[in-house]
Design a protein around this motif. Structure first.
Motif, PDB file in Angstrom:
ATOM      1  N   MET A   1      -4.067 -87.292 -46.922  1.00 57.88           N
ATOM      2  CA  MET A   1      -4.265 -88.574 -47.571  1.00 57.88           C
ATOM      3  C   MET A   1      -5.663 -88.629 -48.183  1.00 57.88           C
ATOM      4  SD  MET A   1      -2.729 -91.560 -45.218  1.00 57.88           S
ATOM      5  CE  MET A   1      -1.000 -91.839 -45.204  1.00 57.88           C
ATOM      6  N   LYS A   2      -5.771 -89.428 -49.235  1.00 54.89           N
ATOM      7  CA  LYS A   2      -7.043 -89.621 -49.907  1.00 54.89           C
ATOM      8  C   LYS A   2      -7.994 -90.384 -48.971  1.00 54.89           C
ATOM      9  CE  LYS A   2      -8.856 -92.079 -53.927  1.00 54.89           C
ATOM     10  NZ  LYS A   2      -9.465 -93.284 -53.405  1.00 54.89           N
ATOM     11  N   PRO A   3      -9.259 -89.966 -48.899  1.00 53.99           N
ATOM     12  CA  PRO A   3     -10.206 -90.687 -48.028  1.00 53.99           C
ATOM     13  C   PRO A   3     -10.535 -92.074 -48.574  1.00 53.99           C
ATOM     14  CG  PRO A   3     -11.281 -88.842 -49.148  1.00 53.99           C
ATOM     15  CD  PRO A   3      -9.842 -88.802 -49.531  1.00 53.99           C
ATOM     16  N   LEU A   4     -10.977 -92.946 -47.684  1.00 58.14           N
ATOM     17  CA  LEU A   4     -11.478 -94.248 -48.109  1.00 58.14           C
ATOM     18  C   LEU A   4     -12.758 -94.035 -48.903  1.00 58.14           C
ATOM     19  CD1 LEU A   4     -11.168 -96.456 -44.880  1.00 58.14           C
ATOM     20  CD2 LEU A   4      -9.519 -96.176 -46.720  1.00 58.14           C
ATOM     21  N   ASP A   5     -13.019 -94.932 -49.837  1.00 51.93           N
ATOM     22  CA  ASP A   5     -14.247 -94.824 -50.615  1.00 51.93           C
ATOM     23  C   ASP A   5     -15.478 -95.223 -49.802  1.00 51.93           C
ATOM     24  OD1 ASP A   5     -13.124 -93.884 -53.013  1.00 51.93           O
ATOM     25  OD2 ASP A   5     -12.505 -95.918 -53.556  1.00 51.93           O
ATOM     26  N   ARG A   6     -15.393 -96.368 -49.096  1.00 60.05           N
ATOM     27  CA  ARG A   6     -16.577 -96.884 -48.398  1.00 60.05           C
ATOM     28  C   ARG A   6     -16.230 -97.611 -47.119  1.00 60.05           C
ATOM     29  NH1 ARG A   6     -19.507-100.984 -52.043  1.00 60.05           N
ATOM     30  NH2 ARG A   6     -20.983-101.195 -50.354  1.00 60.05           N
ATOM     31  N   ILE A   7     -17.131 -97.432 -46.154  1.00 60.16           N
ATOM     32  CA  ILE A   7     -17.129 -98.224 -44.924  1.00 60.16           C
ATOM     33  C   ILE A   7     -18.515 -98.848 -44.806  1.00 60.16           C
ATOM     34  CG2 ILE A   7     -17.274 -98.053 -42.399  1.00 60.16           C
ATOM     35  CD1 ILE A   7     -14.959 -96.200 -42.379  1.00 60.16           C
ATOM     36  N   LEU A   8     -18.558-100.079 -44.308  1.00 59.74           N
ATOM     37  CA  LEU A   8     -19.818-100.750 -44.033  1.00 59.74           C
ATOM     38  C   LEU A   8     -19.941-100.960 -42.530  1.00 59.74           C
ATOM     39  CD1 LEU A   8     -22.406-102.268 -44.880  1.00 59.74           C
ATOM     40  CD2 LEU A   8     -20.965-104.301 -45.253  1.00 59.74           C
ATOM     41  N   LEU A   9     -20.993-100.383 -41.945  1.00 57.97           N
ATOM     42  CA  LEU A   9     -21.307-100.607 -40.537  1.00 57.97           C
ATOM     43  C   LEU A   9     -22.296-101.753 -40.467  1.00 57.97           C
ATOM     44  CD1 LEU A   9     -22.030 -96.941 -39.364  1.00 57.97           C
ATOM     45  CD2 LEU A   9     -19.934 -98.259 -39.018  1.00 57.97           C
ATOM     46  N   VAL A  10     -22.025-102.739 -39.618  1.00 55.35           N
ATOM     47  CA  VAL A  10     -22.938-103.868 -39.442  1.00 55.35           C
ATOM     48  C   VAL A  10     -23.283-103.945 -37.964  1.00 55.35           C
ATOM     49  CG1 VAL A  10     -23.346-106.315 -39.869  1.00 55.35           C
ATOM     50  CG2 VAL A  10     -21.724-105.054 -41.329  1.00 55.35           C
ATOM     51  N   ASP A  11     -24.469-103.452 -37.634  1.00 50.52           N
ATOM     52  CA  ASP A  11     -24.925-103.406 -36.239  1.00 50.52           C
ATOM     53  C   ASP A  11     -26.442-103.324 -36.231  1.00 50.52           C
ATOM     54  OD1 ASP A  11     -25.499-102.553 -33.481  1.00 50.52           O
ATOM     55  OD2 ASP A  11     -23.349-102.141 -33.371  1.00 50.52           O
ATOM     56  N   ASP A  12     -27.063-104.042 -35.321  1.00 48.56           N
ATOM     57  CA  ASP A  12     -28.525-104.064 -35.263  1.00 48.56           C
ATOM     58  C   ASP A  12     -29.112-102.869 -34.521  1.00 48.56           C
ATOM     59  OD1 ASP A  12     -29.357-105.739 -32.265  1.00 48.56           O
ATOM     60  OD2 ASP A  12     -27.308-105.382 -32.927  1.00 48.56           O
ATOM     61  N   ASP A  13     -28.289-102.055 -33.889  1.00 49.91           N
ATOM     62  CA  ASP A  13     -28.779-100.930 -33.096  1.00 49.91           C
ATOM     63  C   ASP A  13     -28.745 -99.642 -33.923  1.00 49.91           C
ATOM     64  OD1 ASP A  13     -28.500 -98.556 -31.265  1.00 49.91           O
ATOM     65  OD2 ASP A  13     -28.842-100.114 -29.768  1.00 49.91           O
ATOM     66  N   ALA A  14     -29.920 -99.079 -34.196  1.00 50.67           N
ATOM     67  CA  ALA A  14     -30.028 -97.877 -35.031  1.00 50.67           C
ATOM     68  C   ALA A  14     -29.303 -96.679 -34.417  1.00 50.67           C
ATOM     69  CB  ALA A  14     -31.494 -97.536 -35.283  1.00 50.67           C
ATOM     70  N   VAL A  15     -29.367 -96.536 -33.099  1.00 52.93           N
ATOM     71  CA  VAL A  15     -28.710 -95.412 -32.439  1.00 52.93           C
ATOM     72  C   VAL A  15     -27.186 -95.541 -32.561  1.00 52.93           C
ATOM     73  CG1 VAL A  15     -28.328 -94.249 -30.223  1.00 52.93           C
ATOM     74  CG2 VAL A  15     -30.637 -95.003 -30.864  1.00 52.93           C
ATOM     75  N   THR A  16     -26.684 -96.742 -32.367  1.00 53.06           N
ATOM     76  CA  THR A  16     -25.246 -96.977 -32.529  1.00 53.06           C
ATOM     77  C   THR A  16     -24.811 -96.665 -33.951  1.00 53.06           C
ATOM     78  OG1 THR A  16     -25.223 -98.660 -30.795  1.00 53.06           O
ATOM     79  CG2 THR A  16     -23.424 -98.731 -32.394  1.00 53.06           C
ATOM     80  N   ASN A  17     -25.584 -97.132 -34.928  1.00 50.27           N
ATOM     81  CA  ASN A  17     -25.248 -96.845 -36.328  1.00 50.27           C
ATOM     82  C   ASN A  17     -25.247 -95.347 -36.599  1.00 50.27           C
ATOM     83  OD1 ASN A  17     -24.770 -99.461 -37.287  1.00 50.27           O
ATOM     84  ND2 ASN A  17     -26.946 -99.826 -37.571  1.00 50.27           N
ATOM     85  N   MET A  18     -26.211 -94.639 -36.043  1.00 44.61           N
ATOM     86  CA  MET A  18     -26.281 -93.189 -36.238  1.00 44.61           C
ATOM     87  C   MET A  18     -25.050 -92.508 -35.624  1.00 44.61           C
ATOM     88  SD  MET A  18     -29.147 -90.456 -34.943  1.00 44.61           S
ATOM     89  CE  MET A  18     -28.670 -90.698 -33.237  1.00 44.61           C
ATOM     90  N   MET A  19     -24.688 -92.907 -34.401  1.00 41.62           N
ATOM     91  CA  MET A  19     -23.517 -92.321 -33.741  1.00 41.62           C
ATOM     92  C   MET A  19     -22.236 -92.631 -34.507  1.00 41.62           C
ATOM     93  SD  MET A  19     -24.381 -92.912 -29.649  1.00 41.62           S
ATOM     94  CE  MET A  19     -22.983 -93.936 -29.531  1.00 41.62           C
TER      95      MET A  19
END
Length: 143
Positions: free
Chosen positions: A1-19
């Motif tokens: 299947m074709k990949p999604l174009d974009r995902i937006l992560l909304v989280d204040d924790d930099a480590v969580t966003n990185m993971m």
């Protein structure tokens, strides 16, 4: 299947966003991952996309508890955005611990597709992306 174009992560924790970014990128199912550290920054990204007539992220992973504008406040403002009726976007609430009252409140919001425990696991991401791509949902899965 074709990949999604974009995902937006909304989280204040930099480590969580990185993971979470790492899980998403390793999945090979998403081309671009954007990150916002609170609800206001996420709204700014969406408003900028709308003003520039760019495609919106197809999937938003939204943390519930953040300083500044948290997940529920974001949802209130998101509902006010002037989105075209054909926009297909999934919002998934993320939390390390979901209170029953938070669950009920999110479930009552027509813009919330579902819930996901942190940290995001590859299997759950693939399930959500597959649901999106197969269009097996309306606003949220049937109970």
């Amino acid at each position: 299947m074709k990949p999604l174009d974009r995902i937006l992560l909304v989280d204040d924790d930099a480590v969580t966003n990185m993971m979470h970014r790492r899980v998403i990128e390793r999945s090979g199912r998403v081309l671009t991952v954007d990150v916002a550290t609170d609800g206001q920054e996420a709204l700014d990204i969406l408003r900028s996309d709308l003003a520039a007539e760019r495609c919106l992220p197809e999937l938003i992973f939204l943390d519930i508890n953040m300083p500044g504008m948290g997940g529920f406040e974001f949802l209130e403002h998101y509902a006010q955005l002037d989105l075209q009726s054909d926009v297909q976007l999934i919002i998934v609430m993320l939390s390390t611990f979901l209170l029953r009252s938070d669950h009920d409140r999110a479930e009552a919001d027509p813009n919330v597709y579902g819930f996901c425990d942190k940290p995001l696991k590859l299997e759950k991401l693939l399930e959500i992306v597959s649901d999106f791509q197969n269009r097996r949902y309306a606003k949220r899965p049937a109970a």
